[in-house]
Write a protein that holds these residues in place. Sequence first.
Motif, short mmCIF file in Angstrom:
data_model
loop_
_atom_site.label_atom_id
_atom_site.label_comp_id
_atom_site.label_asym_id
_atom_site.label_seq_id
_atom_site.Cartn_x
_atom_site.Cartn_y
_atom_site.Cartn_z
N VAL A 1 0.19 18.02 27.90
CA VAL A 1 -0.67 17.33 26.93
C VAL A 1 -1.13 16.01 27.52
O VAL A 1 -0.31 15.19 27.94
N LEU B 1 1.93 18.17 18.07
CA LEU B 1 2.85 18.73 19.05
C LEU B 1 4.09 19.36 18.46
O LEU B 1 4.55 20.41 18.95
N VAL C 1 6.55 21.70 25.73
CA VAL C 1 5.47 20.71 25.74
C VAL C 1 5.89 19.52 26.59
O VAL C 1 6.98 18.95 26.40
#
Length: 931
Positions: free
Chosen positions: A315, A326, A336
């Motif tokens: 990200v 998220l 992530v």
Amino acid sequence: MSAHRVAGRGRIDADAPLNFSFDGRAFQGRRGDTIASALLANGVRVMGRSFKYHRPRGPWGAWVDDPNAIMNVALNGVELPNCPATTTYLEEGMAARSVNAFPSARFDLKGGLDLFHRWLGAGFYYKTFMWPDWHLFEPMIRRMAGLGAVSDAVLEGYVADQLHDRCEVLVVGGGAAGLVAARSAAEAGQDVCLVEDHAECGGGVWQRAEIEGTAPADWVAAQVAAIVAAGGRVLTRATAFGVFDHRMVGIVENRAFGQAPRLRRMRAGRIVLASGALDRPVTFANNDRPGVMSVDGAGEMLARYGVLVGRRIAVVANNSAARAVLPALVQAGAEVVEVDPAAGPIRVLGAKRIRGLDQGGRRVEADTVLASGGLTPLVHLWRHAGGKLDWCDARQAFIPGRAPEGMVAVGAAAGAFDLESALEEARGVARGGAVEASVSHYHLTPLWPAPGAKGRQWIDFQHDVTLKDVELAARENYVSVEHLKRYTTLGMASDQGKTANMAGLAAMAAIQGRPIPEVGTTTFRPPFVPIPIETYHGAHRGQLWHPLKRLALEEAHRAAGAALGEYGGWLRPGWYGQGDVAQIIAEEVRMARGTAGIFDASPLGKIEVMGPDAEAFVDFVYYNTIRTLKPGHIRYGFLLSEGGAVMDDGVIARVDQDRFVISCSSSHVDGVRTHLEAWRQDGNDPDRIFIHDTTQHWATVTMTGPKAREIVGALGLEVDLSAEAFPHMRLREVVWQGGPLRIARVSFTGDVSFELSIRASRAEELWQALIAAGAPLGAGPLGLEALSIMRAEKGYLIIGKDTDGETMPHDLGFGIPRQKKTVAFIGDRSLHNAKANSTARKQLVGLRVAEGAVMLPTGAHVVEAGTQRSLGYVTSSYDSPTLDRPIALALIEDGVAQMGREVTIWHLGETRRATICGPCAFDPEGERLHA
């Protein structure tokens, strides 16, 4: 379910599989999917190719903000071009194929163009192809231009409805703020209409775990139910694409695939703009690769369609709104990793499939990259309405400034990116309060393109505009944002600046060393999203272009077995009965000549000219002298154009001193009315002349033939119908069955005729009375085809058929007014120029063929012997049942002087012989007409 689906997530129907194909490969999606979400669920990343370099492209966003995934889609024999895959809902059996790619998006033969990108920068075609001649390269460049292809059958039956609507309050956008604003206004007693472009309302609500302590589905359902219960309307799959003058909003309502949208023109007392905001891209090297998406797009794919766009996600974001998405991705099973864009230059690794990120030598393993450079309010409609924009440093975005009259923005569209404050403001706006957007929980670090950065950093994904292209434009002095847009094509086509503009403006500002607001924005123009051209169709087309007019007696004609057809814009009987058409028409002619025929002449013009100056006016517009016409009398005459050409013939009746009725040709009524109105307003006092078209107020039934007087007499009218008391070209007004009836002694057949005009609502009563009176004598209904033969037998002309655009009155045998009328009239000077006096003018004459010869073809040419030069042509030609031989009318050079001369007729390579004669072949002395 696919490995990319997350069980229990999304608004799709997991139990309703849909089969479809993409670029020839079979896939399966779910009801509620878009084509893009279904392909992502199947692991397909490459869905298109960019316009110039043919680089592979995957979806950037999840809805209208995606410029990449564009497809031609076919279903049930209908193929539509350039369908955005993110907004096209999946249906069973769809066949999608990528545009701008061959043979497929995955492998495109033109992908090699990207190898030449150094020579194909912004504006390259302006420079590269000037030598030796642009036209040598133009065909090839045009063939390569454009996206998609239109199938020949794509528009078969593809017709858009249009309707006009109105409401007190129009709410654009069915997200949280829009729903709350619409509910508050509806419950306050206002007439509310909410439009939402998705299939269901909710907007970004679906990405939240709860809203106001309630599950998103329950909260949205409650808002919609409350709006409807309060009398409001909710239109889904409806996009407000433009705001026009006086708060008229264009709304396109998408229906089933292959069915053209409906255009709704909504007039709103007040417009509440709740269109939301878009996630904007971040520029870094290779940021256009398939698998690079917006953070919001990934959140929408998960929340609406249950699709997890990646398993290992990197990200790159600079704002709190992105970080709020998220946790849902992590909860759905993704790993992530946040990458700080300020820590160094970023480069995406991989081509058609992402392998990770490189940041200053540090590698981050990833199969997906999500980017967010901040939220940009969707202000397109605001700008369409003339609203101004203000720059907000805290949001690093343009937000609505001075409002257009009757319009207010709420929620994210107004810069209120915090949900709680957006809801509070939306409720206040619905009650007429002011908007003061809050940014209490939203924060970001400015993140804009850095001029001089290494690598190819993409600003416009669809048109292949890079940061270096913007730098090139600045070096070449294209520093205005409007010049930048046109030189580089940044923000054009379907994107309309939704993803590209802010980065492009910021790049130009950085290059010039100026603040972004000083650089300004480009002009926003409708439509906000691409919509089919069919939606824009004008009212004047098909039946609406030239509406087919209907007779008051249509049902009576159908009952009598009429063959109805279009004649001069009217649906009229051509003949009556079934069988040999030529024989039927001939029998009708013989009937009318032997006893009488009953003819519906309602389309004949009945334009009334009234007022103190009416006499002078009609004398001016007519070629003939009209001022000497007495009340109760009728005169045949011509209306001319300023060039002296005959534009209409017909009769004019004087009802009394200051009132005339112009009976023009059936197909010329509209043209004559506008002609008269134009001249009434030119050089006349419009308060002393009044023009009123009463054509459709009166129905006219004509009785023609030797027994016409006897049949009309059976109506019991209190009027003497004898030839002495009621001669040809006279008018009488009487009473029949308690209502007015107008009788005119005029004829288009050469026989005794009575035109009876009555109020249209009583037409059938009159028709049936005449039919009943005529039946014992052998009279019956007469069609238009038989009437056309009868008028030609008499030598009567039809303007436009027996004349052309240069025919003047003296060409038709009416030369006296040209010589003797002393007052001015329309076209008078044109009748005396050299061309008007030429001996080579075409004149109306008749043509007679030898005994036993067949009739001449209409349109056949009269040719000069030896040279084959055309001297004229046949205008009308028939087999005359009355004379039992062919007859014809023609326009021939100096035809009157050549009476009795035998001439050659040429048609499609064959020649015939005919003799020029007078146009009147039947009763030339007029004994039957005046009987």
